[in-house]
Design a protein around this motif. Structure first.
Motif, short mmCIF file in Angstrom:
data_model
loop_
_atom_site.label_atom_id
_atom_site.label_comp_id
_atom_site.label_asym_id
_atom_site.label_seq_id
_atom_site.Cartn_x
_atom_site.Cartn_y
_atom_site.Cartn_z
N THR A 609 0.83 -1.20 0.00
CA THR A 609 0.00 0.00 0.00
C THR A 609 0.87 1.26 0.00
OG1 THR A 609 -0.14 -0.16 2.41
CG2 THR A 609 -1.94 -1.12 1.15
N ARG A 610 1.96 1.24 0.73
CA ARG A 610 2.82 2.43 0.77
C ARG A 610 3.55 2.63 -0.55
NH1 ARG A 610 3.97 0.27 6.09
NH2 ARG A 610 2.93 1.52 7.70
N PHE A 611 3.97 1.53 -1.19
CA PHE A 611 4.63 1.70 -2.48
C PHE A 611 3.65 2.24 -3.52
CE2 PHE A 611 6.10 0.34 -6.65
CZ PHE A 611 7.42 0.77 -6.62
N ALA A 612 2.42 1.75 -3.50
CA ALA A 612 1.41 2.28 -4.42
C ALA A 612 1.21 3.77 -4.19
CB ALA A 612 0.10 1.52 -4.23
N ALA A 613 1.24 4.20 -2.91
CA ALA A 613 1.11 5.62 -2.60
C ALA A 613 2.30 6.40 -3.14
CB ALA A 613 0.98 5.82 -1.09
N ALA A 614 3.51 5.82 -3.07
CA ALA A 614 4.69 6.49 -3.61
C ALA A 614 4.58 6.69 -5.11
CB ALA A 614 5.95 5.68 -3.27
N ILE A 615 4.09 5.67 -5.83
CA ILE A 615 3.92 5.79 -7.28
C ILE A 615 2.82 6.80 -7.60
CG2 ILE A 615 3.27 4.56 -9.38
CD1 ILE A 615 6.06 3.92 -8.36
N ALA A 616 1.76 6.83 -6.78
CA ALA A 616 0.71 7.83 -6.99
C ALA A 616 1.27 9.23 -6.83
CB ALA A 616 -0.44 7.59 -6.01
N GLY A 617 2.13 9.42 -5.83
CA GLY A 617 2.76 10.73 -5.66
C GLY A 617 3.69 11.07 -6.80
N PHE A 618 4.46 10.10 -7.27
CA PHE A 618 5.37 10.31 -8.41
C PHE A 618 4.58 10.74 -9.64
CE2 PHE A 618 7.97 7.95 -11.80
CZ PHE A 618 8.74 9.07 -12.09
N GLY A 619 3.48 10.04 -9.92
CA GLY A 619 2.66 10.40 -11.08
C GLY A 619 2.09 11.80 -10.97
N GLN A 620 1.68 12.17 -9.76
CA GLN A 620 1.14 13.52 -9.57
C GLN A 620 2.21 14.59 -9.76
OE1 GLN A 620 -2.04 13.85 -6.25
NE2 GLN A 620 -0.91 11.97 -5.74
N ILE A 621 3.43 14.31 -9.35
CA ILE A 621 4.53 15.26 -9.58
C ILE A 621 4.71 15.47 -11.07
CG2 ILE A 621 7.01 15.63 -9.35
CD1 ILE A 621 6.90 14.08 -6.72
N LEU A 622 4.70 14.38 -11.85
CA LEU A 622 4.88 14.49 -13.29
C LEU A 622 3.73 15.27 -13.95
CD1 LEU A 622 6.13 10.87 -14.15
CD2 LEU A 622 7.50 12.97 -14.03
N ARG A 623 2.57 15.26 -13.32
CA ARG A 623 1.42 15.99 -13.86
C ARG A 623 1.26 17.38 -13.27
NH1 ARG A 623 -2.70 13.00 -16.69
NH2 ARG A 623 -4.07 14.74 -16.21
N GLY A 624 2.19 17.81 -12.44
CA GLY A 624 2.13 19.16 -11.91
C GLY A 624 2.03 19.26 -10.40
N GLY A 625 1.58 18.21 -9.73
CA GLY A 625 1.57 18.15 -8.27
C GLY A 625 0.74 19.21 -7.59
N ARG A 626 -0.46 19.46 -8.07
CA ARG A 626 -1.28 20.54 -7.54
C ARG A 626 -1.61 20.36 -6.07
NH1 ARG A 626 -7.37 22.09 -9.72
NH2 ARG A 626 -7.82 23.71 -8.16
N TYR A 627 -1.85 19.12 -5.64
CA TYR A 627 -2.30 18.87 -4.27
C TYR A 627 -1.19 18.34 -3.36
CZ TYR A 627 -6.93 19.31 -6.39
OH TYR A 627 -8.04 19.78 -7.06
N LEU A 628 0.05 18.43 -3.79
CA LEU A 628 1.14 17.82 -3.04
C LEU A 628 1.86 18.77 -2.10
CD1 LEU A 628 2.77 15.53 -5.75
CD2 LEU A 628 0.96 14.99 -4.13
N GLY A 629 1.61 20.04 -2.19
CA GLY A 629 2.31 21.01 -1.34
C GLY A 629 3.80 21.00 -1.62
N THR A 630 4.61 20.83 -0.58
CA THR A 630 6.07 20.82 -0.75
C THR A 630 6.63 19.42 -0.94
OG1 THR A 630 6.39 20.70 1.66
CG2 THR A 630 6.31 22.90 0.65
N TRP A 631 5.76 18.43 -0.97
CA TRP A 631 6.19 17.03 -1.17
C TRP A 631 6.68 16.88 -2.60
CZ3 TRP A 631 5.09 12.18 -3.41
CH2 TRP A 631 5.44 11.05 -2.63
N PHE A 632 7.94 16.42 -2.77
CA PHE A 632 8.53 16.41 -4.11
C PHE A 632 9.33 15.13 -4.32
CE2 PHE A 632 10.95 18.81 -7.55
CZ PHE A 632 9.85 18.95 -8.37
N TYR A 633 10.18 15.13 -5.33
CA TYR A 633 10.90 13.91 -5.72
C TYR A 633 11.64 13.24 -4.56
CZ TYR A 633 10.00 14.76 -10.70
OH TYR A 633 9.41 14.93 -11.90
N PRO A 634 12.39 13.96 -3.73
CA PRO A 634 13.10 13.26 -2.63
C PRO A 634 12.15 12.50 -1.72
CG PRO A 634 13.99 15.47 -2.93
CD PRO A 634 12.76 15.40 -3.78
N ASP A 635 10.96 13.04 -1.49
CA ASP A 635 9.99 12.36 -0.64
C ASP A 635 9.45 11.09 -1.31
OD1 ASP A 635 9.76 14.59 1.47
OD2 ASP A 635 9.29 15.64 -0.40
N ALA A 636 9.15 11.19 -2.61
CA ALA A 636 8.67 10.02 -3.33
C ALA A 636 9.74 8.94 -3.38
CB ALA A 636 8.25 10.43 -4.75
N ILE A 637 10.99 9.34 -3.60
CA ILE A 637 12.09 8.38 -3.66
C ILE A 637 12.27 7.68 -2.31
CG2 ILE A 637 14.60 8.18 -3.91
CD1 ILE A 637 14.39 10.50 -5.97
#
Length: 667
Positions: A609-637
């Protein structure tokens, strides 16, 4: 004193072969054949209804034109031709051996030499001008057998087939036929490098869909969508990143990135529903004031010996654009891998469309590997489009192969040429939908870059109750056609729909992450006439909702001024939402229902479940990350690295590498 240029001229004169009209005609015919095969001309216009229009289309066209003009083979060929022409023409000009051109004849439209000989249309092909030195009287002595440009050497061009086999640049100025062949090669290579080799975004076509919006549970409490087991987007994103570019946002479908990976979800019982739903509620990695609802479906995995016989019809694109190592050759290699997974009762047929049309292999038992491999070896790319009956023939063949209790599927393999005989896109989808009702499935495999029509791939696969996958490497071919063969080809549940009703007393806001192209109307959930996705044997499907609890500081929407707030029922205050699933057993017309409530703290978050959440965050970053706040690539990695789990095939570690690469490209 002897001029060195005079010596050079005499040496080149001695090496000039005696003109041979028969050889000239043969070479011209051969060059035209090569040119046609490289171009892959279409007999009818290809459907372009979903191609970019306006400035986007102009940008794509200009980008392809400049990529072709700037390609290394094209520059090398033209520069070499110019230099060689200069060496030949300078001494001739010094001795007056080249006729001076007079103004254009207004009646004939040709340039006329001083001696009255017509040279050809103004602005004509360079090859025609380059033929001028051939008019110089050849020496009476025969040319040396090993001389450059000799008839023996030029005869080697008889073996010219498809670029990049043409590599010799020998004395092209003295032989315009060979130059024409090399010109065809340069065009083909420039097109491949400019379109396929760069991987730059903007040269492909994707279905346009806006990201899922944030919804207020009191106003829109119900969310409905069809499941999606496609994986094409993840493989395409990986290919783009590996070429050194960030993917365009429309190329990123987050649900396909999440569903690319195998998960160890709880399997269903031996009897009952063909899949088992599991729900987990966990804290959102990018926002501590919201929660994720992780919905997982795991399909039953029957034993290989228990699976029904399989009838496969390969519908293969053999147009000129498929002449690339990452296209038709990779396609053939992929099908070779797949053969080892089939059983003796299975059958295979092969149909080609575009370059070489027709039935290449009629229904053949999978055990007859010799006949199947020989048929695959017959496939070659090139020629003009001649596939007017491709899709009809594929389904006719599938219908002849089908039998009660067997699985029959057409697999369309292409780089984006969907000129399969039905030009109208709506008519094409209707045709596939009718065939789907007869129990014949359609899957689509995309190969190569530059011509990929992802939007049509998705539409056809969804309509045909099949899977759309993008194959860019032999490893990906093994994953799709070997490791996941059973799930990709053997359906266990059709028209699977998910509907979640949120409790406004507990959930203020919610949003579905991904599934933009799979949205359904609320009323579609109960309609068995509305098509949805399928689950294959052993397949897993994942969907994620981000929810904002009532009273959370993360609520983004203000209450309405004029509308009365809707009263939430308090007798369900222990529920976050209510989950409903509908599906059909393969071959059945009436759906079945699974339903249960979702409660706070439901399930236990694990590495999956956590890995799926990481991929969901990665995909959102690639699409602009509107709802991610300051959460970025280092956090997804960090989140992905900490939850690789039992990564038997290395897919999750590869995803971490992709995240690091995307981070570098973003900088």
């Amino acid at each position: 004193m002897t001029d060195p240029l005079d010596e050079l001229k005499r040496a080149m004169d001695r090496a000039t072969p005696i003109p041979d009209p028969a050889r000239r005609a043969a070479n011209l015919a051969r060059a035209e054949e090569i040119f046609e095969r490289a171009q892959g001309l279409a007999a009818a216009p290809r459907p372009t209804h979903d191609r970019p229009t306006g400035w986007a289309g102009l940008r794509n066209g200009a980008g392809r034109m400049f990529a072709a003009l700037a390609a290394r083979p094209a520059l090398a060929a033209t520069t070499g031709l110019a230099a060689l022409s200069l060496i030949v023409l300078v001494p001739l000009i010094r001795e007056g051996g080249v006729p001076l051109l007079q103004p254009e004849d207004p009646l004939s439209g040709t340039m006329v030499a001083q001696d009255g000989i017509s040279i050809g249309p103004a602005g004509g092909e360079v090859a025609e001008i380059a033929a001028a030195p051939a008019a110089v009287e050849p020496p009476s002595a025969p040319a040396p057998a090993a001389a450059v440009g000799s008839p023996t050497d030029i005869a080697d061009t008889e073996s010219l087939d498809i670029a990049p086999r043409v590599r010799s640049r020998r004395s092209t100025a003295a032989d315009p036929e060979v130059e024409l062949a090399l010109r065809a090669e340069s065009i083909a290579e420039a097109e491949r490098i400019g379109h396929d080799g760069t991987g730059r975004p903007g040269s492909e076509t994707f279905a346009h869909a806006d990201p899922q919006p944030l919804r207020v549970a009191a106003e829109e409490p119900v969310s409905t969508f069809a499941i999606d087991v496609d994986t094409a987007s993840y493989a395409f994103v990986r290919s783009t990143l590996m070429h050194g570019f960030l993917p365009s946002p429309e190329a990123v479908r987050i649900e396909e990135m999440i569903n690319y990976f195998p998960y160890e979800y709880a399997e269903p019982e031996a009897t009952g529903s063909p899949f088992r739903p599991t729900v987990t509620v966990l804290e959102t990695p990018w926002n501590r004031d919201t929660q994720l609802i992780h919905i997982a479906l795991q399909g039953r995995s029957p034993a290989v010996e228990d699976r029904p016989p399989l009838n496969l019809v390969f519908l293969v694109d053999t147009s000129g654009s498929m002449d690339d190592p990452a296209k038709l050759p990779l396609l053939v290699q992929s099908f070779r891998l797949m053969l080892g997974q089939l059983r003796p009762p299975d059958q295979i047929a092969i149909i080609a469309y575009a370059g070489s049309a027709g039935l290449v292999l009629d229904a053949t038992p999978a055990g007859d590997r010799t006949a199947i491999l020989a048929a695959l070896d017959q496939l070659h790319a090139g020629g003009s489009t001649a596939g007017s009956e491709g899709l009809h023939l594929a389904y006719q063949t599938a219908e002849r192969m089908a039998a009660e209790g067997e699985v029959t599927r057409v697999i369309l393999a292409t780089d984006g040429d969907f000129n399969v005989g039905i030009a109208d896109p709506d008519a094409l989808e209707q045709f596939i939908a009718r065939k789907r009702q007869s129990g014949i499935y359609l899957s689509v495999l995309g190969f190569g870059r530059g011509n990929l029509d992802d939007a049509t791939m998705q539409a056809l696969a969804q309509t045909g109750n099949g899977q759309a996958a993008y194959i860019d490497t032999l490893s990906e071919a093994r994953k799709v056609l070997v490791d996941q063969l059973t799930g990709a080809l053997f359906p266990i549940a059709d028209d699977v729909k998910i509907q979640v009703e949120f409790n406004p007393a507990a959930v203020a806001e919610y949003r579905l992450i991904g599934y933009e192209t799979r949205a359904l109307a609320r009323e579609d959930f109960n309609s068995d006439k509305v098509d949805a996705g399928e689950i294959g044997a052993g397949h897993s499907v994942t969907a994620l909702y981000e929810i904002t609890p009532v009273g959370s500081p993360a609520v983004l929407s203000d209450p309405l001024r004029y509308a009365e707030p809707r009263e939430a029922r308090q007798d369900f205050d222990g529920e976050l939402a209510y989950l409903r699933l509908r599906y059909k057993e393969p071959g059945e017309a009436e759906s079945r229902l699974i339903e249960f409530p979702i409660t706070p703290g439901m399930g236990a978050a694990d590495a999956d479940t956590r890995f799926a959440a990481a991929i969901a965050g990665f995909g959102q970053i690639l699409r602009g990350g509107r709802y991610l706040g300051t959460w970025f690539y280092p956090d997804a990695i960090a989140l992905a690295e900490a939850n690789t789990g039992d990564d038997r095939f290395g897919y999750r570690r590869e995803a971490v590498t992709m995240m690091r690469l995307a981070e570098s490209l973003a900088d």
